[in-house]
Design an enzyme around this catalytic site. Structure first.
Site, PDB file in Angstrom:
ATOM      1  N   HIS A   3     118.406  26.008 -12.328  1.00  0.00           N
ATOM      2  CA  HIS A   3     117.478  25.424 -12.556  1.00  0.00           C
ATOM      3  C   HIS A   3     117.188  24.332 -11.750  1.00  0.00           C
ATOM      4  O   HIS A   3     118.096  23.410 -12.030  1.00  0.00           O
ATOM      5  CB  HIS A   3     116.957  25.840 -14.127  1.00  0.00           C
ATOM      6  N   TYR A  63     102.624  26.556 -15.722  1.00  0.00           N
ATOM      7  CA  TYR A  63     102.653  25.201 -16.933  1.00  0.00           C
ATOM      8  C   TYR A  63     101.229  25.207 -17.785  1.00  0.00           C
ATOM      9  O   TYR A  63     101.182  26.113 -17.184  1.00  0.00           O
ATOM     10  CB  TYR A  63     102.431  24.291 -15.679  1.00  0.00           C
ATOM     11  N   ASP A  76     107.260  30.706 -16.282  1.00  0.00           N
ATOM     12  CA  ASP A  76     106.020  31.037 -16.700  1.00  0.00           C
ATOM     13  C   ASP A  76     104.822  29.545 -16.475  1.00  0.00           C
ATOM     14  O   ASP A  76     105.936  28.901 -15.899  1.00  0.00           O
ATOM     15  CB  ASP A  76     105.912  31.128 -18.640  1.00  0.00           C
ATOM     16  N   PHE A  88     105.835  27.336 -10.517  1.00  0.00           N
ATOM     17  CA  PHE A  88     106.641  25.935  -9.558  1.00  0.00           C
ATOM     18  C   PHE A  88     105.629  25.196  -8.885  1.00  0.00           C
ATOM     19  O   PHE A  88     105.530  23.587  -8.453  1.00  0.00           O
ATOM     20  CB  PHE A  88     107.736  25.513  -8.905  1.00  0.00           C
TER      21      PHE A  88
END
Length: 223
Positions: free
Chosen positions: A187, A67, A65, A78
């Site tokens: 990740h 920032y 989701d 990202f």
């Protein structure tokens, strides 16, 4: 919330827009944006689709989701707006590109140039309340973005899906691996990267190699 999404996606997503879950989601988002500070700004919610059109999509990166800090989210997973400090996961993405391709670490963390080349930077949840991670999860966004992944899988061929971390890897079941390419790794967050699950994955050179093999233009990862 206006569903301001590029026309190339509309024939495939129109059926979702009329479903009860999506109508409920729209009402929830309208209320949230009216009563709380939420990110990204309303006009950026569908940025991923407005910069990466359906016909151009050749790489999909799946995030969780947006920032939730002020000025960070711009509708691409990202990615942050120009002039914003790079969050830890983005720092590790850039470090891996630096190691993989010898590309210098960029000043800007805005990944819009990737999107404009056909990289769909898709968060599973497209909005968030300020300073409250995951606050808009399980409200309908995931059903919508799962439908997008399924649509890309069924309607296109030779798309490269980059699944980073446990959450993204769960989306593998939505992808037909017989007609697409799936690359998986840890990740890019410090927790995962520091345990050795991120660095050295070479996903960026592997993606370009795969694109070359199917006669598609490669991604210029340098920002």
């Amino acid at each position: 919330m206006n569903v301001d999404i590029h026309q190339s996606w509309k024939p495939f997503l129109q059926p979702e827009f009329v479903k009860p879950y999506f109508k409920s989601l729209v009402e929830f988002i309208k209320t949230e944006y009216r009563t709380h500070t939420c990110f990204p700004k309303g006009s950026d919610i569908f940025n991923a689709f407005n910069h990466c059109h359906f016909n151009d999509t050749k790489v999909v990166i799946i995030g969780q989701d947006p920032y939730h800090g002020v000025g960070q989210a711009n509708g691409l997973c990202f990615s942050v707006n120009d002039g914003i400090s790079h969050p830890p996961s983005l720092i590790n993405i850039f470090k891996e590109i630096e190691q993989d391709l010898g590309i210098p670490y960029p000043k800007s963390g805005n990944l819009m140039p990737w999107a404009d080349q056909g990289v769909l930077l898709l968060n599973a949840t497209l909005t968030v309340r300020a300073h409250q991670a995951a606050s808009h999860q399980k409200m309908g966004w995931e059903q919508f973005t799962d439908a997008i992944i399924k649509t890309i899988s069924s309607e296109k061929t030779n798309v490269i899906f980059l699944l980073w971390g446990g959450f993204a890897k769960k989306k593998k079941k939505l992808i037909d691996a017989n007609k697409h390419f799936v690359l998986e790794t840890g990740h890019p967050s410090p927790l995962s990267a520091n345990r050795g699950y991120w660095f050295g994955n070479k996903h960026f050179s592997k993606t370009n190699s795969q694109l070359e093999q199917v006669g598609a233009s490669v991604i210029e990862w340098q920002l």
